[in-house]
Enzyme design. Structure first.
Site, mmCIF file in Angstrom:
data_model
loop_
_atom_site.group_PDB
_atom_site.id
_atom_site.type_symbol
_atom_site.label_atom_id
_atom_site.label_comp_id
_atom_site.label_asym_id
_atom_site.label_seq_id
_atom_site.Cartn_x
_atom_site.Cartn_y
_atom_site.Cartn_z
ATOM 1 C CB CYS A 279 -22.541 -16.419 15.285
ATOM 2 S SG CYS A 279 -21.372 -17.428 14.346
ATOM 3 N NE ARG B 214 -20.242 -14.594 23.078
ATOM 4 C CZ ARG B 214 -19.631 -15.312 22.122
ATOM 5 N NH1 ARG B 214 -20.154 -16.470 21.731
ATOM 6 N NH2 ARG B 214 -18.530 -14.866 21.567
#
Length: 283
Positions: free
Chosen positions: A238, A180
């Protein structure tokens, strides 16, 4: 339980629960794509543990500005904590069934809100099971309402502008999975990639194979290898500000202070004026 500790072992929790002043145990069973945390809790949980719903009790409703899990308003968090039965001065032990990557949101929030003695059950529920300690099923009666008073400011917090500054003048860690960070996949947020200047440090690498945190020495080396030793300030983000709290717990164990960007990538990527970098390098 020492106020300086981040974790509690299953043996320490077992003994504390048998003492005259037991801690409040919070079960934060949550995982991305698994909405059945309460059902898992009902099937089996640590005796006396109280279920906490991450989406509704540890987060405000999602928004483009706040991301997928904005921090709850302090008054709402205090109302929830009193509903869990939390008393002023009572120790708290939090856990999930996923290496504490979700439970760390409760740990961070309560520390931020001034609860001095809050720790993560090291190894989470898996460690309790592995020790063959008792579990119970069903939904317990509602606890007696608590009287805890929460006050914001116990831990540092920043917004998107602060995160951008940390990426350029300090150290900003991206706690998401490496793919990611590189922008190869993006399963939930508006755009792929990472905040320019941020350094990849996946949350899963904080843990040993059994789901417990790595030793302070290994964690310190992990973060020093990413520049923490020379950084004047450290920030973490995050996807939505949940697993970043786990990174902050790991940094605390390693001896580093760190700031949370609560909106994280879900808020950053929803703002078309914010740039996104891709690939394995920070910029």
């Amino acid at each position: 339980m020492s106020t300086s500790r981040v974790t509690t072992t299953v043996t320490q929790l077992r003994d504390a629960l048998a003492s005259g002043q037991p801690p409040l145990v919070l079960d934060v069973r949550w995982a991305l794509g698994d909405p059945y945390g309460r059902d898992h809790y009902t099937d089996a949980h640590i005796p006396g543990a109280v279920y906490v719903d991450l989406d509704t009790e540890l987060a405000a409703p999602p928004s483009p500005e706040g991301g997928r899990h904005p921090l709850p308003r302090l008054a709402e968090l205090q109302k929830a904590a009193r509903g869990w039965g939390l008393r002023q001065g009572q120790p708290v032990v939090v856990h999930d069934d996923l290496g504490n990557t979700a439970a760390a949101r409760a740990w961070w929030l309560l520390r931020y809100a001034g609860v001095a003695e809050v720790t993560l059950l090291d190894g989470a529920l898996g460690a309790w099971r592995a020790a063959q300690l008792p579990l119970e099923s069903g939904i317990p009666v509602d606890p007696e309402p608590g009287d805890v008073v929460l006050r914001a400011g116990g831990l540092p917090l920043t917004d998107a502008d602060g995160a951008a500054e940390l990426a350029s003048v300090g150290l900003l860690l991206d706690a998401r999975a490496a793919e990611r960070y590189r922008g190869e996949v993006e399963p939930v947020d508006p755009r792929a990639g990472h905040i320019p200047g941020a350094v990849s440090a996946p949350t899963g690498e904080n843990l040993a194979a059994d789901g417990t945190f790595l030793s302070p020495e290994l964690l310190r080396k992990r973060f020093e290898d990413r520049g923490a030793g020379e950084a004047s300030r450290i920030g973490v983000y995050c996807g939505s500000g949940v697993t970043a709290a786990h990174q902050i717990a790991a940094l605390t164990i390693a001896g580093f202070d760190a700031t949370l960007f609560a909106g994280s990538w879900s808020a950053w990527s929803a703002d078309p004026t914010r740039p996104a970098a891709t690939g394995p390098e920070p910029s």
